[in-house]
Design a protein around this motif. Structure first.
Motif, PDB file in Angstrom:
ATOM      1  N   LYS A  26       0.852  -1.191   0.000  1.00  0.00           N
ATOM      2  CA  LYS A  26       0.000   0.000   0.000  1.00  0.00           C
ATOM      3  C   LYS A  26       0.888   1.242   0.000  1.00  0.00           C
ATOM      4  CE  LYS A  26      -3.825  -2.044   2.522  1.00  0.00           C
ATOM      5  NZ  LYS A  26      -4.627  -1.978   3.757  1.00  0.00           N
ATOM      6  N   TYR A  27       0.526   2.192  -0.835  1.00  0.00           N
ATOM      7  CA  TYR A  27       1.292   3.429  -0.956  1.00  0.00           C
ATOM      8  C   TYR A  27       0.358   4.622  -0.810  1.00  0.00           C
ATOM      9  CZ  TYR A  27       4.874   0.411  -2.955  1.00  0.00           C
ATOM     10  OH  TYR A  27       5.798  -0.591  -3.152  1.00  0.00           O
ATOM     11  N   GLN A  28       0.909   5.720  -0.285  1.00  0.00           N
ATOM     12  CA  GLN A  28       0.206   6.990  -0.216  1.00  0.00           C
ATOM     13  C   GLN A  28       1.079   8.011  -0.927  1.00  0.00           C
ATOM     14  OE1 GLN A  28       1.187   5.584   3.047  1.00  0.00           O
ATOM     15  NE2 GLN A  28      -0.525   4.197   2.750  1.00  0.00           N
ATOM     16  N   ALA A  29       0.462   8.811  -1.774  1.00  0.00           N
ATOM     17  CA  ALA A  29       1.194   9.848  -2.493  1.00  0.00           C
ATOM     18  C   ALA A  29       0.507  11.192  -2.279  1.00  0.00           C
ATOM     19  CB  ALA A  29       1.263   9.540  -3.984  1.00  0.00           C
ATOM     20  N   GLU A  30       1.303  12.167  -1.849  1.00  0.00           N
ATOM     21  CA  GLU A  30       0.826  13.546  -1.814  1.00  0.00           C
ATOM     22  C   GLU A  30       1.546  14.260  -2.944  1.00  0.00           C
ATOM     23  OE1 GLU A  30       0.027  16.364   1.701  1.00  0.00           O
ATOM     24  OE2 GLU A  30       2.052  16.857   1.009  1.00  0.00           O
ATOM     25  N   VAL A  31       0.763  14.834  -3.848  1.00  0.00           N
ATOM     26  CA  VAL A  31       1.323  15.480  -5.026  1.00  0.00           C
ATOM     27  C   VAL A  31       0.828  16.922  -5.069  1.00  0.00           C
ATOM     28  CG1 VAL A  31       1.575  15.363  -7.534  1.00  0.00           C
ATOM     29  CG2 VAL A  31       1.271  13.246  -6.220  1.00  0.00           C
ATOM     30  N   ILE A  32       1.778  17.850  -5.130  1.00  0.00           N
ATOM     31  CA  ILE A  32       1.464  19.270  -5.196  1.00  0.00           C
ATOM     32  C   ILE A  32       1.993  19.779  -6.521  1.00  0.00           C
ATOM     33  CG2 ILE A  32       1.786  21.520  -4.105  1.00  0.00           C
ATOM     34  CD1 ILE A  32       2.514  19.841  -1.514  1.00  0.00           C
ATOM     35  N   SER A  33       1.081  20.301  -7.354  1.00  0.00           N
ATOM     36  CA  SER A  33       1.490  20.743  -8.687  1.00  0.00           C
ATOM     37  C   SER A  33       0.582  21.856  -9.193  1.00  0.00           C
ATOM     38  CB  SER A  33       1.428  19.571  -9.669  1.00  0.00           C
ATOM     39  OG  SER A  33       1.678  20.003 -10.985  1.00  0.00           O
ATOM     40  N   SER A  34       1.190  22.843  -9.822  1.00  0.00           N
ATOM     41  CA  SER A  34       0.401  23.901 -10.457  1.00  0.00           C
ATOM     42  C   SER A  34      -0.365  23.354 -11.667  1.00  0.00           C
ATOM     43  CB  SER A  34       1.295  25.067 -10.862  1.00  0.00           C
ATOM     44  OG  SER A  34       2.325  24.616 -11.720  1.00  0.00           O
ATOM     45  N   SER A  35       0.020  22.195 -12.153  1.00  0.00           N
ATOM     46  CA  SER A  35      -0.698  21.555 -13.264  1.00  0.00           C
ATOM     47  C   SER A  35      -2.131  21.188 -12.896  1.00  0.00           C
ATOM     48  CB  SER A  35       0.029  20.279 -13.702  1.00  0.00           C
ATOM     49  OG  SER A  35       1.325  20.555 -14.141  1.00  0.00           O
ATOM     50  N   PHE A  36      -2.431  21.129 -11.602  1.00  0.00           N
ATOM     51  CA  PHE A  36      -3.773  20.769 -11.151  1.00  0.00           C
ATOM     52  C   PHE A  36      -4.745  21.945 -11.172  1.00  0.00           C
ATOM     53  CE2 PHE A  36      -1.534  17.456  -8.325  1.00  0.00           C
ATOM     54  CZ  PHE A  36      -1.528  16.524  -9.349  1.00  0.00           C
ATOM     55  N   HIS A  72       0.222  -2.117  -6.031  1.00  0.00           N
ATOM     56  CA  HIS A  72      -1.080  -2.734  -5.778  1.00  0.00           C
ATOM     57  C   HIS A  72      -2.140  -1.733  -5.346  1.00  0.00           C
ATOM     58  CE1 HIS A  72       0.684  -6.712  -6.133  1.00  0.00           C
ATOM     59  NE2 HIS A  72       1.676  -6.266  -5.398  1.00  0.00           N
ATOM     60  N   ALA A  73      -1.769  -0.792  -4.490  1.00  0.00           N
ATOM     61  CA  ALA A  73      -2.745   0.156  -3.955  1.00  0.00           C
ATOM     62  C   ALA A  73      -2.081   1.519  -3.791  1.00  0.00           C
ATOM     63  CB  ALA A  73      -3.274  -0.334  -2.616  1.00  0.00           C
ATOM     64  N   LEU A  74      -2.743   2.555  -4.278  1.00  0.00           N
ATOM     65  CA  LEU A  74      -2.202   3.906  -4.194  1.00  0.00           C
ATOM     66  C   LEU A  74      -3.307   4.857  -3.761  1.00  0.00           C
ATOM     67  CD1 LEU A  74       0.160   5.891  -4.722  1.00  0.00           C
ATOM     68  CD2 LEU A  74      -0.704   6.108  -7.057  1.00  0.00           C
ATOM     69  N   THR A  75      -3.092   5.500  -2.624  1.00  0.00           N
ATOM     70  CA  THR A  75      -3.994   6.536  -2.129  1.00  0.00           C
ATOM     71  C   THR A  75      -3.368   7.873  -2.490  1.00  0.00           C
ATOM     72  OG1 THR A  75      -4.691   5.130  -0.305  1.00  0.00           O
ATOM     73  CG2 THR A  75      -5.126   7.485  -0.085  1.00  0.00           C
ATOM     74  N   ILE A  76      -4.156   8.740  -3.107  1.00  0.00           N
ATOM     75  CA  ILE A  76      -3.630  10.004  -3.632  1.00  0.00           C
ATOM     76  C   ILE A  76      -4.292  11.188  -2.949  1.00  0.00           C
ATOM     77  CG2 ILE A  76      -3.502  11.478  -5.684  1.00  0.00           C
ATOM     78  CD1 ILE A  76      -3.596   8.858  -7.350  1.00  0.00           C
ATOM     79  N   THR A  77      -3.478  12.170  -2.585  1.00  0.00           N
ATOM     80  CA  THR A  77      -3.972  13.504  -2.280  1.00  0.00           C
ATOM     81  C   THR A  77      -3.250  14.429  -3.240  1.00  0.00           C
ATOM     82  OG1 THR A  77      -2.360  13.731  -0.493  1.00  0.00           O
ATOM     83  CG2 THR A  77      -4.590  13.124   0.138  1.00  0.00           C
ATOM     84  N   ALA A  78      -4.018  15.290  -3.909  1.00  0.00           N
ATOM     85  CA  ALA A  78      -3.457  16.146  -4.961  1.00  0.00           C
ATOM     86  C   ALA A  78      -3.920  17.582  -4.739  1.00  0.00           C
ATOM     87  CB  ALA A  78      -3.905  15.649  -6.329  1.00  0.00           C
ATOM     88  N   TYR A  79      -2.945  18.482  -4.644  1.00  0.00           N
ATOM     89  CA  TYR A  79      -3.234  19.875  -4.376  1.00  0.00           C
ATOM     90  C   TYR A  79      -2.500  20.770  -5.367  1.00  0.00           C
ATOM     91  CZ  TYR A  79      -4.145  18.026   0.356  1.00  0.00           C
ATOM     92  OH  TYR A  79      -4.595  17.298   1.430  1.00  0.00           O
ATOM     93  N   THR A  80      -3.053  21.971  -5.573  1.00  0.00           N
ATOM     94  CA  THR A  80      -2.262  23.038  -6.196  1.00  0.00           C
ATOM     95  C   THR A  80      -1.416  23.632  -5.065  1.00  0.00           C
ATOM     96  OG1 THR A  80      -3.872  24.774  -5.727  1.00  0.00           O
ATOM     97  CG2 THR A  80      -4.111  23.597  -7.839  1.00  0.00           C
ATOM     98  N   PRO A  81      -0.349  24.352  -5.378  1.00  0.00           N
ATOM     99  CA  PRO A  81       0.452  24.976  -4.316  1.00  0.00           C
ATOM    100  C   PRO A  81      -0.384  25.902  -3.427  1.00  0.00           C
ATOM    101  CG  PRO A  81       1.664  25.003  -6.371  1.00  0.00           C
ATOM    102  CD  PRO A  81       0.273  24.528  -6.693  1.00  0.00           C
ATOM    103  N   GLU A  82      -1.339  26.598  -4.020  1.00  0.00           N
ATOM    104  CA  GLU A  82      -2.195  27.505  -3.251  1.00  0.00           C
ATOM    105  C   GLU A  82      -3.101  26.734  -2.282  1.00  0.00           C
ATOM    106  OE1 GLU A  82      -0.751  29.274  -6.918  1.00  0.00           O
ATOM    107  OE2 GLU A  82      -1.992  27.499  -6.661  1.00  0.00           O
ATOM    108  N   GLU A  83      -3.639  25.620  -2.750  1.00  0.00           N
ATOM    109  CA  GLU A  83      -4.497  24.799  -1.872  1.00  0.00           C
ATOM    110  C   GLU A  83      -3.702  24.245  -0.705  1.00  0.00           C
ATOM    111  OE1 GLU A  83      -7.607  23.177  -5.293  1.00  0.00           O
ATOM    112  OE2 GLU A  83      -5.832  22.006  -4.803  1.00  0.00           O
ATOM    113  N   LYS A  84      -2.488  23.792  -0.972  1.00  0.00           N
ATOM    114  CA  LYS A  84      -1.658  23.220   0.103  1.00  0.00           C
ATOM    115  C   LYS A  84      -1.288  24.302   1.110  1.00  0.00           C
ATOM    116  CE  LYS A  84       0.810  20.136   2.216  1.00  0.00           C
ATOM    117  NZ  LYS A  84       0.204  19.053   2.978  1.00  0.00           N
ATOM    118  N   ALA A  85      -0.969  25.491   0.624  1.00  0.00           N
ATOM    119  CA  ALA A  85      -0.587  26.593   1.509  1.00  0.00           C
ATOM    120  C   ALA A  85      -1.748  27.010   2.409  1.00  0.00           C
ATOM    121  CB  ALA A  85      -0.096  27.776   0.692  1.00  0.00           C
ATOM    122  N   ALA A  86      -2.971  26.822   1.947  1.00  0.00           N
ATOM    123  CA  ALA A  86      -4.151  27.222   2.714  1.00  0.00           C
ATOM    124  C   ALA A  86      -4.529  26.212   3.795  1.00  0.00           C
ATOM    125  CB  ALA A  86      -5.337  27.432   1.776  1.00  0.00           C
ATOM    126  N   LEU A  87      -3.908  25.039   3.800  1.00  0.00           N
ATOM    127  CA  LEU A  87      -4.232  24.009   4.791  1.00  0.00           C
ATOM    128  C   LEU A  87      -3.669  24.343   6.155  1.00  0.00           C
ATOM    129  CD1 LEU A  87      -3.748  20.704   2.797  1.00  0.00           C
ATOM    130  CD2 LEU A  87      -5.865  21.859   3.356  1.00  0.00           C
TER     131      LEU A  87
END
Length: 80
Positions: free
Chosen positions: A29-39, A65-80
Protein backbone atom coordinates in the motif's frame (compact mmCIF):
# COMPACT_ATOMS: atom_id res chain seq x y z
CA UNK A 1 7.62 -8.05 -6.55
CA UNK A 2 7.03 -4.49 -5.36
CA UNK A 3 8.20 -1.03 -6.28
CA UNK A 4 10.17 1.40 -4.13
CA UNK A 5 8.80 4.72 -2.90
CA UNK A 6 11.51 6.47 -4.94
CA UNK A 7 10.47 4.63 -8.09
CA UNK A 8 6.83 5.66 -7.62
CA UNK A 9 8.01 9.25 -7.14
CA UNK A 10 10.05 9.09 -10.36
CA UNK A 11 7.10 7.73 -12.34
CA UNK A 12 4.92 10.62 -11.19
CA UNK A 13 7.70 13.11 -11.96
CA UNK A 14 7.77 11.92 -15.59
CA UNK A 15 4.19 13.19 -16.04
CA UNK A 16 4.34 16.13 -13.64
CA UNK A 17 7.93 17.43 -13.66
CA UNK A 18 7.03 20.55 -11.64
CA UNK A 19 5.39 18.56 -8.83
CA UNK A 20 6.44 18.22 -5.24
CA UNK A 21 5.84 14.56 -4.43
CA UNK A 22 5.93 12.63 -1.20
CA UNK A 23 5.38 8.88 -1.39
CA UNK A 24 5.14 6.53 1.56
CA UNK A 25 4.58 2.83 1.22
CA UNK A 26 5.28 -0.60 2.61
CA UNK A 27 5.66 -2.57 -0.61
CA UNK A 28 1.93 -3.14 -0.96
CA UNK A 29 0.00 0.00 0.00
CA UNK A 30 1.29 3.43 -0.96
CA UNK A 31 0.21 6.99 -0.22
CA UNK A 32 1.19 9.85 -2.49
CA UNK A 33 0.83 13.55 -1.81
CA UNK A 34 1.32 15.48 -5.03
CA UNK A 35 1.46 19.27 -5.20
CA UNK A 36 1.49 20.74 -8.69
CA UNK A 37 0.40 23.90 -10.46
CA UNK A 38 -0.70 21.56 -13.26
CA UNK A 39 -3.77 20.77 -11.15
CA UNK A 40 -5.08 24.33 -11.45
CA UNK A 41 -8.67 24.21 -12.69
CA UNK A 42 -8.84 20.39 -12.67
CA UNK A 43 -11.35 18.35 -10.68
CA UNK A 44 -10.18 15.85 -8.09
CA UNK A 45 -10.97 13.04 -10.55
CA UNK A 46 -8.91 14.62 -13.35
CA UNK A 47 -5.98 15.15 -10.96
CA UNK A 48 -6.08 11.50 -9.91
CA UNK A 49 -6.31 10.40 -13.55
CA UNK A 50 -3.07 12.27 -14.32
CA UNK A 51 -1.29 10.53 -11.48
CA UNK A 52 -2.70 7.09 -12.27
CA UNK A 53 -1.63 7.53 -15.91
CA UNK A 54 1.93 8.13 -14.68
CA UNK A 55 2.01 4.93 -12.60
CA UNK A 56 -0.17 2.76 -14.86
CA UNK A 57 2.68 0.53 -16.03
CA UNK A 58 3.61 -0.31 -12.43
CA UNK A 59 -0.05 -1.08 -11.67
CA UNK A 60 -0.55 -3.34 -14.68
CA UNK A 61 2.73 -5.17 -14.01
CA UNK A 62 1.61 -5.90 -10.45
CA UNK A 63 4.43 -3.90 -8.81
CA UNK A 64 2.01 -1.30 -7.44
CA UNK A 65 -1.08 -2.73 -5.78
CA UNK A 66 -2.74 0.16 -3.95
CA UNK A 67 -2.20 3.91 -4.19
CA UNK A 68 -3.99 6.54 -2.13
CA UNK A 69 -3.63 10.00 -3.63
CA UNK A 70 -3.97 13.50 -2.28
CA UNK A 71 -3.46 16.15 -4.96
CA UNK A 72 -3.23 19.88 -4.38
CA UNK A 73 -2.26 23.04 -6.20
CA UNK A 74 0.45 24.98 -4.32
CA UNK A 75 -2.19 27.50 -3.25
CA UNK A 76 -4.50 24.80 -1.87
CA UNK A 77 -1.66 23.22 0.10
CA UNK A 78 -0.59 26.59 1.51
CA UNK A 79 -4.15 27.22 2.71
CA UNK A 80 -4.23 24.01 4.79
Amino acid sequence: MSISNDAVTQLIHTRLPDAQIEVQGDGYKYQAEVISSSFQGLSKVKRHQLIYAAVNEAITSGQLHALTITAYTPEEKAAL
